[in-house]
Design a protein around this motif. Structure first.
Motif, mmCIF file in Angstrom:
data_model
loop_
_atom_site.group_PDB
_atom_site.id
_atom_site.type_symbol
_atom_site.label_atom_id
_atom_site.label_comp_id
_atom_site.label_asym_id
_atom_site.label_seq_id
_atom_site.Cartn_x
_atom_site.Cartn_y
_atom_site.Cartn_z
ATOM 1 N N GLY A 101 0.824 -1.002 -0.090
ATOM 2 C CA GLY A 101 0.570 -0.232 0.289
ATOM 3 C C GLY A 101 0.654 1.066 0.118
ATOM 4 O O GLY A 101 0.607 2.437 -0.229
ATOM 5 N N SER B 206 -3.908 10.830 1.230
ATOM 6 C CA SER B 206 -4.028 10.183 2.325
ATOM 7 C C SER B 206 -2.947 8.437 1.618
ATOM 8 O O SER B 206 -3.278 9.149 0.074
ATOM 9 N N ARG C 181 -3.189 3.976 2.254
ATOM 10 C CA ARG C 181 -4.085 2.911 4.134
ATOM 11 C C ARG C 181 -2.972 1.481 2.900
ATOM 12 O O ARG C 181 -2.673 1.532 2.351
ATOM 13 N N SER D 57 -1.546 -2.086 4.106
ATOM 14 C CA SER D 57 -2.305 -3.483 4.370
ATOM 15 C C SER D 57 -0.972 -3.845 5.008
ATOM 16 O O SER D 57 -0.016 -4.087 4.441
ATOM 17 N N PHE E 270 -3.037 9.050 12.069
ATOM 18 C CA PHE E 270 -3.124 7.671 11.386
ATOM 19 C C PHE E 270 -4.505 6.805 12.238
ATOM 20 O O PHE E 270 -4.830 7.299 13.063
ATOM 21 N N THR E 271 -4.922 5.919 11.797
ATOM 22 C CA THR E 271 -6.020 5.074 12.164
ATOM 23 C C THR E 271 -5.414 3.624 12.120
ATOM 24 O O THR E 271 -5.761 3.345 10.590
ATOM 25 N N SER F 201 -6.350 -0.168 12.396
ATOM 26 C CA SER F 201 -7.894 -1.708 12.346
ATOM 27 C C SER F 201 -7.466 -2.931 12.296
ATOM 28 O O SER F 201 -6.279 -3.196 11.611
ATOM 29 N N TYR G 265 -4.590 -2.617 9.216
ATOM 30 C CA TYR G 265 -4.997 -1.902 9.061
ATOM 31 C C TYR G 265 -4.154 -0.145 9.085
ATOM 32 O O TYR G 265 -4.615 -0.605 10.157
ATOM 33 N N GLN H 288 -4.387 3.480 8.077
ATOM 34 C CA GLN H 288 -4.693 4.903 7.755
ATOM 35 C C GLN H 288 -4.083 5.635 7.585
ATOM 36 O O GLN H 288 -4.872 6.491 8.918
ATOM 37 N N MET H 289 -3.566 6.170 6.531
ATOM 38 C CA MET H 289 -2.928 7.772 6.796
ATOM 39 C C MET H 289 -3.499 9.219 6.752
ATOM 40 O O MET H 289 -4.128 8.864 5.180
ATOM 41 N N ILE H 290 -3.621 10.274 6.994
ATOM 42 C CA ILE H 290 -4.618 10.654 6.123
ATOM 43 C C ILE H 290 -3.188 12.128 6.261
ATOM 44 O O ILE H 290 -2.803 11.638 7.297
#
Length: 123
Positions: A7, A16, A18, A20, A67-68, A70, A79, A81-83
């Motif tokens: 990713g 952003s 994401r 994996s 960042f999140t 999950s 995962y 998730q980066m924004i």
């Protein structure tokens, strides 16, 4: 346990991505999953952690709110998730697995590592 990270890529600041991390093998032995990153000529640093059931997460201060982490246990995938990415987020990102029930924030606390995926944020 084998980990496969993917990713990464090139993104402009503010963008952003994401990441994996798919695990295979004896995944039942894994408790926590973490993401780390390593920029050129810098030490590997902790980014985020998630527990087996996803109920516990923990973030480095530098990424908190952006960042999140999950996980989807049915897919054996974690995962990130980066924004609102910043140039200082540029690094090779690694996922890692820990077989012990704890919140691991140090690389030496992890038993298994993926190969890394490069994230480059341009200004």
């Amino acid at each position: 346990v084998q980990l496969q990270a993917s990713g990464g890529g090139l993104v402009q600041a503010g963008g952003s991505l994401r990441l994996s991390c798919e695990s295979s093998g004896r995944t039942s032995s894994i408790y926590g999953m973490g993401w780390f990153r390593q920029a050129p000529e810098k030490e590997r640093e902790f980014v985020a952690f998630i527990s087996r059931n996803g109920g516990t997460t923990y973030y480095a201060d530098s990424v908190k709110g952006r960042f999140t982490i999950s996980r989807d246990n049915a897919k054996n995938t974690v995962y990130l998730q980066m924004i609102s990415l910043k140039p200082e987020d540029t690094a090779v990102y690694y996922c890692a697995a820990d077989s012990r029930q704890r919140i691991g924030i140090r690389p030496r606390e992890y038993d298994f590592w993926g190969q890394g995926t490069l994230v480059t944020v341009s200004s």
